[in-house]
Write a protein that holds these residues in place. Structure first.
Motif, PDB file in Angstrom:
ATOM      1  N   THR A 126       3.317 -16.830  -2.749  1.00  0.00           N
ATOM      2  CA  THR A 126       2.479 -17.095  -3.824  1.00  0.00           C
ATOM      3  C   THR A 126       1.530 -18.386  -3.500  1.00  0.00           C
ATOM      4  O   THR A 126       0.401 -18.593  -3.780  1.00  0.00           O
ATOM      5  CB  THR A 126       2.810 -17.239  -5.215  1.00  0.00           C
ATOM      6  N   THR A 127       2.402 -19.431  -3.079  1.00  0.00           N
ATOM      7  CA  THR A 127       1.947 -20.752  -2.653  1.00  0.00           C
ATOM      8  C   THR A 127       1.002 -20.749  -1.683  1.00  0.00           C
ATOM      9  O   THR A 127       0.339 -21.354  -1.288  1.00  0.00           O
ATOM     10  CB  THR A 127       3.027 -21.938  -2.670  1.00  0.00           C
ATOM     11  N   PHE A 128       1.375 -20.075  -0.559  1.00  0.00           N
ATOM     12  CA  PHE A 128       0.730 -19.866   0.617  1.00  0.00           C
ATOM     13  C   PHE A 128      -0.748 -19.263   0.347  1.00  0.00           C
ATOM     14  O   PHE A 128      -1.574 -19.836   0.730  1.00  0.00           O
ATOM     15  CB  PHE A 128       1.429 -19.049   1.803  1.00  0.00           C
ATOM     16  N   GLU A 129      -0.716 -18.236  -0.550  1.00  0.00           N
ATOM     17  CA  GLU A 129      -1.821 -17.641  -0.802  1.00  0.00           C
ATOM     18  C   GLU A 129      -2.979 -18.480  -1.653  1.00  0.00           C
ATOM     19  O   GLU A 129      -4.006 -18.618  -1.387  1.00  0.00           O
ATOM     20  CB  GLU A 129      -1.599 -16.468  -2.063  1.00  0.00           C
ATOM     21  N   LEU A 130      -2.323 -19.344  -2.602  1.00  0.00           N
ATOM     22  CA  LEU A 130      -2.889 -20.288  -3.502  1.00  0.00           C
ATOM     23  C   LEU A 130      -3.629 -21.333  -2.499  1.00  0.00           C
ATOM     24  O   LEU A 130      -4.736 -21.936  -2.767  1.00  0.00           O
ATOM     25  CB  LEU A 130      -2.008 -21.012  -4.212  1.00  0.00           C
ATOM     26  N   ALA A 131      -2.781 -21.728  -1.586  1.00  0.00           N
ATOM     27  CA  ALA A 131      -3.052 -22.831  -0.451  1.00  0.00           C
ATOM     28  C   ALA A 131      -4.461 -22.354   0.183  1.00  0.00           C
ATOM     29  O   ALA A 131      -5.556 -23.093   0.357  1.00  0.00           O
ATOM     30  CB  ALA A 131      -2.358 -23.244   0.473  1.00  0.00           C
ATOM     31  N   LEU A 170      -5.143 -12.008   3.021  1.00  0.00           N
ATOM     32  CA  LEU A 170      -4.754 -10.579   3.057  1.00  0.00           C
ATOM     33  C   LEU A 170      -3.295 -10.606   2.983  1.00  0.00           C
ATOM     34  O   LEU A 170      -2.867 -11.125   3.706  1.00  0.00           O
ATOM     35  CB  LEU A 170      -5.071 -10.119   4.571  1.00  0.00           C
ATOM     36  N   ASN A 171      -2.534  -9.828   1.870  1.00  0.00           N
ATOM     37  CA  ASN A 171      -1.152  -9.932   1.869  1.00  0.00           C
ATOM     38  C   ASN A 171      -0.511  -8.664   2.480  1.00  0.00           C
ATOM     39  O   ASN A 171      -1.188  -7.560   1.912  1.00  0.00           O
ATOM     40  CB  ASN A 171      -0.861 -10.037   0.365  1.00  0.00           C
ATOM     41  N   ILE A 172       0.366  -8.832   3.193  1.00  0.00           N
ATOM     42  CA  ILE A 172       0.753  -7.462   3.829  1.00  0.00           C
ATOM     43  C   ILE A 172       2.341  -7.607   3.728  1.00  0.00           C
ATOM     44  O   ILE A 172       3.041  -8.653   4.356  1.00  0.00           O
ATOM     45  CB  ILE A 172       0.453  -7.311   5.481  1.00  0.00           C
ATOM     46  N   ASN A 173       2.997  -6.871   2.938  1.00  0.00           N
ATOM     47  CA  ASN A 173       4.629  -6.497   2.915  1.00  0.00           C
ATOM     48  C   ASN A 173       4.877  -5.406   3.584  1.00  0.00           C
ATOM     49  O   ASN A 173       4.618  -4.470   3.486  1.00  0.00           O
ATOM     50  CB  ASN A 173       4.811  -6.458   1.391  1.00  0.00           C
ATOM     51  N   ILE A 174       5.597  -5.909   4.679  1.00  0.00           N
ATOM     52  CA  ILE A 174       6.154  -4.857   5.525  1.00  0.00           C
ATOM     53  C   ILE A 174       7.732  -4.883   5.196  1.00  0.00           C
ATOM     54  O   ILE A 174       8.454  -5.984   5.720  1.00  0.00           O
ATOM     55  CB  ILE A 174       6.150  -5.313   7.132  1.00  0.00           C
ATOM     56  N   ALA A 175       8.230  -3.775   4.758  1.00  0.00           N
ATOM     57  CA  ALA A 175       9.493  -3.649   4.557  1.00  0.00           C
ATOM     58  C   ALA A 175      10.234  -3.786   5.957  1.00  0.00           C
ATOM     59  O   ALA A 175       9.772  -2.901   6.949  1.00  0.00           O
ATOM     60  CB  ALA A 175       9.843  -2.252   3.733  1.00  0.00           C
ATOM     61  N   THR A 176      11.261  -4.474   6.075  1.00  0.00           N
ATOM     62  CA  THR A 176      12.032  -4.741   7.245  1.00  0.00           C
ATOM     63  C   THR A 176      13.050  -3.632   7.578  1.00  0.00           C
ATOM     64  O   THR A 176      13.688  -3.576   6.649  1.00  0.00           O
ATOM     65  CB  THR A 176      12.328  -6.201   7.645  1.00  0.00           C
ATOM     66  N   SER A 177      12.991  -3.249   8.711  1.00  0.00           N
ATOM     67  CA  SER A 177      14.137  -2.094   9.169  1.00  0.00           C
ATOM     68  C   SER A 177      14.506  -2.391  10.536  1.00  0.00           C
ATOM     69  O   SER A 177      13.872  -3.056  11.574  1.00  0.00           O
ATOM     70  CB  SER A 177      13.852  -0.732   8.738  1.00  0.00           C
ATOM     71  N   ALA A 178      15.941  -2.239  10.914  1.00  0.00           N
ATOM     72  CA  ALA A 178      16.244  -2.512  12.060  1.00  0.00           C
ATOM     73  C   ALA A 178      15.540  -1.708  13.389  1.00  0.00           C
ATOM     74  O   ALA A 178      15.525  -2.571  14.345  1.00  0.00           O
ATOM     75  CB  ALA A 178      17.864  -1.968  12.336  1.00  0.00           C
ATOM     76  N   ILE A 223       1.815 -26.297  -2.471  1.00  0.00           N
ATOM     77  CA  ILE A 223       0.543 -26.031  -2.204  1.00  0.00           C
ATOM     78  C   ILE A 223      -0.046 -27.108  -1.224  1.00  0.00           C
ATOM     79  O   ILE A 223      -0.968 -26.693  -0.580  1.00  0.00           O
ATOM     80  CB  ILE A 223       0.046 -25.785  -3.534  1.00  0.00           C
ATOM     81  N   ALA A 224      -0.146 -28.238  -1.808  1.00  0.00           N
ATOM     82  CA  ALA A 224      -0.891 -29.295  -0.985  1.00  0.00           C
ATOM     83  C   ALA A 224      -0.173 -29.635   0.410  1.00  0.00           C
ATOM     84  O   ALA A 224      -1.261 -29.593   1.509  1.00  0.00           O
ATOM     85  CB  ALA A 224      -0.548 -30.759  -1.761  1.00  0.00           C
ATOM     86  N   VAL A 225       1.024 -29.309   0.725  1.00  0.00           N
ATOM     87  CA  VAL A 225       1.526 -29.436   2.064  1.00  0.00           C
ATOM     88  C   VAL A 225       0.954 -28.167   2.823  1.00  0.00           C
ATOM     89  O   VAL A 225       0.733 -28.095   4.125  1.00  0.00           O
ATOM     90  CB  VAL A 225       3.075 -29.311   2.049  1.00  0.00           C
ATOM     91  N   ARG A 241     -13.834 -21.638   4.756  1.00  0.00           N
ATOM     92  CA  ARG A 241     -14.625 -20.372   4.450  1.00  0.00           C
ATOM     93  C   ARG A 241     -14.827 -19.994   5.645  1.00  0.00           C
ATOM     94  O   ARG A 241     -15.300 -20.297   6.718  1.00  0.00           O
ATOM     95  CB  ARG A 241     -15.915 -21.342   4.063  1.00  0.00           C
ATOM     96  N   GLY A 242     -14.875 -18.599   5.471  1.00  0.00           N
ATOM     97  CA  GLY A 242     -15.178 -17.570   6.299  1.00  0.00           C
ATOM     98  C   GLY A 242     -14.079 -17.226   7.321  1.00  0.00           C
ATOM     99  O   GLY A 242     -13.936 -16.508   8.390  1.00  0.00           O
ATOM    100  N   LYS A 243     -12.895 -17.967   6.936  1.00  0.00           N
ATOM    101  CA  LYS A 243     -11.673 -17.591   7.799  1.00  0.00           C
ATOM    102  C   LYS A 243     -10.904 -16.803   7.235  1.00  0.00           C
ATOM    103  O   LYS A 243     -10.819 -16.500   5.783  1.00  0.00           O
ATOM    104  CB  LYS A 243     -10.839 -18.952   8.057  1.00  0.00           C
ATOM    105  N   THR A 244      -9.966 -15.943   7.842  1.00  0.00           N
ATOM    106  CA  THR A 244      -9.057 -14.944   7.139  1.00  0.00           C
ATOM    107  C   THR A 244      -7.561 -15.338   7.273  1.00  0.00           C
ATOM    108  O   THR A 244      -7.244 -15.471   8.496  1.00  0.00           O
ATOM    109  CB  THR A 244      -9.394 -13.498   7.560  1.00  0.00           C
ATOM    110  N   VAL A 245      -7.014 -15.446   6.549  1.00  0.00           N
ATOM    111  CA  VAL A 245      -5.595 -15.533   6.746  1.00  0.00           C
ATOM    112  C   VAL A 245      -4.681 -14.294   6.201  1.00  0.00           C
ATOM    113  O   VAL A 245      -4.968 -13.896   5.048  1.00  0.00           O
ATOM    114  CB  VAL A 245      -5.128 -16.897   5.523  1.00  0.00           C
ATOM    115  N   VAL A 246      -3.598 -14.105   7.051  1.00  0.00           N
ATOM    116  CA  VAL A 246      -2.714 -12.887   6.532  1.00  0.00           C
ATOM    117  C   VAL A 246      -1.440 -13.297   6.381  1.00  0.00           C
ATOM    118  O   VAL A 246      -0.568 -13.761   7.283  1.00  0.00           O
ATOM    119  CB  VAL A 246      -2.876 -11.927   7.850  1.00  0.00           C
ATOM    120  N   ASN A 247      -0.919 -12.876   5.287  1.00  0.00           N
ATOM    121  CA  ASN A 247       0.541 -13.304   4.850  1.00  0.00           C
ATOM    122  C   ASN A 247       1.088 -11.976   5.243  1.00  0.00           C
ATOM    123  O   ASN A 247       0.983 -10.953   4.956  1.00  0.00           O
ATOM    124  CB  ASN A 247       0.697 -13.426   3.443  1.00  0.00           C
ATOM    125  N   LEU A 248       1.978 -12.283   6.384  1.00  0.00           N
ATOM    126  CA  LEU A 248       2.740 -11.274   6.789  1.00  0.00           C
ATOM    127  C   LEU A 248       4.025 -11.370   6.301  1.00  0.00           C
ATOM    128  O   LEU A 248       4.891 -12.023   7.218  1.00  0.00           O
ATOM    129  CB  LEU A 248       2.423 -11.484   8.402  1.00  0.00           C
TER     130      LEU A 248
END
Lengths: 170, 328
Positions: free
Chosen positions: B73-78, B87-95, B307-309, B56-63
């Protein structure tokens, strides 16, 4: 404090008698019992057998509900909680070994309410010691002791169940 | 392992997990502790409120620099079941968006007072790189980096094996398919050997096996029926069609003829064999639909266990205030 005051068998018998009295007085039908890992679970196993509850015994590990996780991190020896009955509307006897600060019971109550909304909860503890930090009291206790702030009382078991008072350290 | 040992950066001075980047180098005790913790979290799904207040009170960023719907999805649910904000951040990867721009991204997120990065990147070593450069209170979890590692996938696979088989002693495990491009296989081989299985086999055409694969502690097979004989566990790998050019396999049809898991081939394994697959499945290429959906398949249990792991490694790595001060 003499060693005679820490006779686990005598404390268990007094706790058992007190629980029978409270359950009868409050007319709590079909109660289910929950022991808090680890010491509370050992005590609950004995009481569950002696009181002849029909519902299987439930177990709580309150590690995920502790209020000191931000300071001390994850308990490495966490066990699974297992409540093999519906909590909604149930009368529950919650058992722990030592009631000290009250924080463990606070965590256990929070966890129980995440399983459902119980009818009534009775708290039974083997030893009620001084040092409460939050307003939580036991309904039944096998015994009460006054200890110095640096002293800790520790149950070891499950076979044999023994209480010892330790001074200093953890 | 001696220079910049990848295992070291993920442990703190007292040997506890600080980041989770790879299972290679982690000892059996720690692997067992992760599984035991995951076992406790598995019971949370029995609650009416499928959530515990631990983060509670912590922020997890899916990068996520690379798409992966299931893993994200499973990291977010966990994280949400641990009561963290996500926070979900999708960064299109480029060279070109590497190096400094990656660090700039990290610095900006740090300035927003986040607590954990879950990193998915097409380049091997990306999660290590971030872990080396983050502020001391931030934990980094590797959600897959290039061909290198996917440690939570490896942990959910061994967790699934333990739940189905009760333990690891005496087990024969076959890992089948594209070992060469798989980021899971290496992690899995390490974990299975550390946990003391009897034998790890890898089954693949020569073109999809790394050179000197035996040195990883496995027995290579090039014939699926032979490789499946008397095994307790089959781990199918996805054919990474998007990562291979031509020349690795003659055709998908021919691959299935030789290395596809069918009912007839599975008969060679023990009668209580379990079939695993990290998903997504290429039906009819590496595995027959009847097997994927059949009674030996534990593929959907793997998803649940994931999810449990992930709850376990998140709760074990989240920095505790006390040793932050000790480390500072």
């Amino acid at each position: 404090m003499s060693q005679a005051d820490l006779d686990v068998d005598a404390l268990l018998t007094r706790l058992e008698d007190a629980l029978r009295e409270v359950l009868a007085r409050r007319r709590l039908d079909a109660p289910a019992m929950i022991g808090v890992h680890t010491g509370g679970a050992w005590i609950a196993e004995v009481l569950h057998r002696r009181l002849g509850f029909s519902e299987p015994l439930g177990y709580l590990d309150i590690s995920f509900y502790r209020d000191d996780y931000p300071q001390s991190g994850m308990n490495p020896d966490v066990r699974a909680s297992k409540l093999p009955f519906r909590v909604d509307g149930r009368n529950i006897v919650l058992i722990d070994d030592v009631l000290y600060t009250g924080r463990t019971v606070r965590a256990a109550l929070n966890e129980i309410f995440d399983y459902g909304r119980p009818a009534e909860i009775v708290l039974g503890v083997l030893i009620d010691r001084n040092g409460r930090q939050i307003p939580i009291q036991a309904d039944c206790a096998g015994g009460r002791v006054e200890l110095e702030p640096g002293q800790r009382i520790k149950l070891t078991g499950p076979e044999p169940l023994q209480l010892a008072i330790r001074t200093g350290g953890r | 392992m001696s220079t910049a040992a990848p295992a070291d950066i993920q442990l703190d001075a007292s040997g506890r997990l600080r980041h989770f980047l790879t299972v290679e180098g982690l000892n059996r005790e720690l692997l067992v502790r992760i599984m035991d913790t995951a076992e406790s979290f598995a019971s949370v799904t029995a609650q009416n409120v499928k959530k515990v207040p631990l983060l509670r009170g912590k922020t997890v960023v899916n990068l996520f620099f690379e798409n992966s719907t299931r893993t994200r999805t499973t990291f977010e649910l966990a994280a949400k079941r641990l009561s963290a904000d996500v926070l979900n951040i999708n960064i299109a990867t480029s060279a070109t968006s590497k190096g400094e721009s990656l660090l700039d991204t990290i610095r900006n997120l740090e300035a927003m007072h986040v607590d954990m990065f879950v990193v998915r990147h097409a380049q091997s070593g990306a999660a290590h790189f971030i872990a080396r450069h983050v502020a001391p209170h931030i934990s980094v979890l590797n959600a897959g980096d290039g061909r290198h590692a996917h440690p939570t996938q490896a942990m959910l696979d061994v967790f699934t094996i333990r739940r189905c088989k009760g333990g690891f002693a005496g087990l024969k495990v076959a890992i089948v398919g594209d070992i060469l491009h798989s980021r899971v296989a290496r992690s899995e081989i390490w974990a299975l050997n550390a946990l003391g299985v009897d034998e790890v086999r890898v089954v693949a055409p020569k073109t999809l096996l790394p050179a000197h694969v035996e040195s990883l502690g496995v027995v290579p097979y090039h014939d699926l029926s032979e490789g499946l004989r008397d095994v307790d566990v089959v781990i199918m790998l996805r054919l990474q069609l998007e990562r291979m050019g031509s020349a690795f396999i003659p055709s998908e049809h021919e691959y299935f003829q030789r290395f596809g898991l069918t009912g007839r081939r599975l008969e060679k394994a023990k009668s209580d064999v379990i079939v695993m697959h990290p998903g997504p499945i290429n039906r009819g290429i590496e595995i027959d639909s009847a097997i994927a959906d059949g009674p030996r398949s534990v593929i959907l249990q793997q998803v649940t266990h994931g999810i449990a792991v992930r709850m376990a490694v998140m709760s074990m790595t989240m920095r505790a205030g006390s040793d932050m001060e000790a480390a500072a």
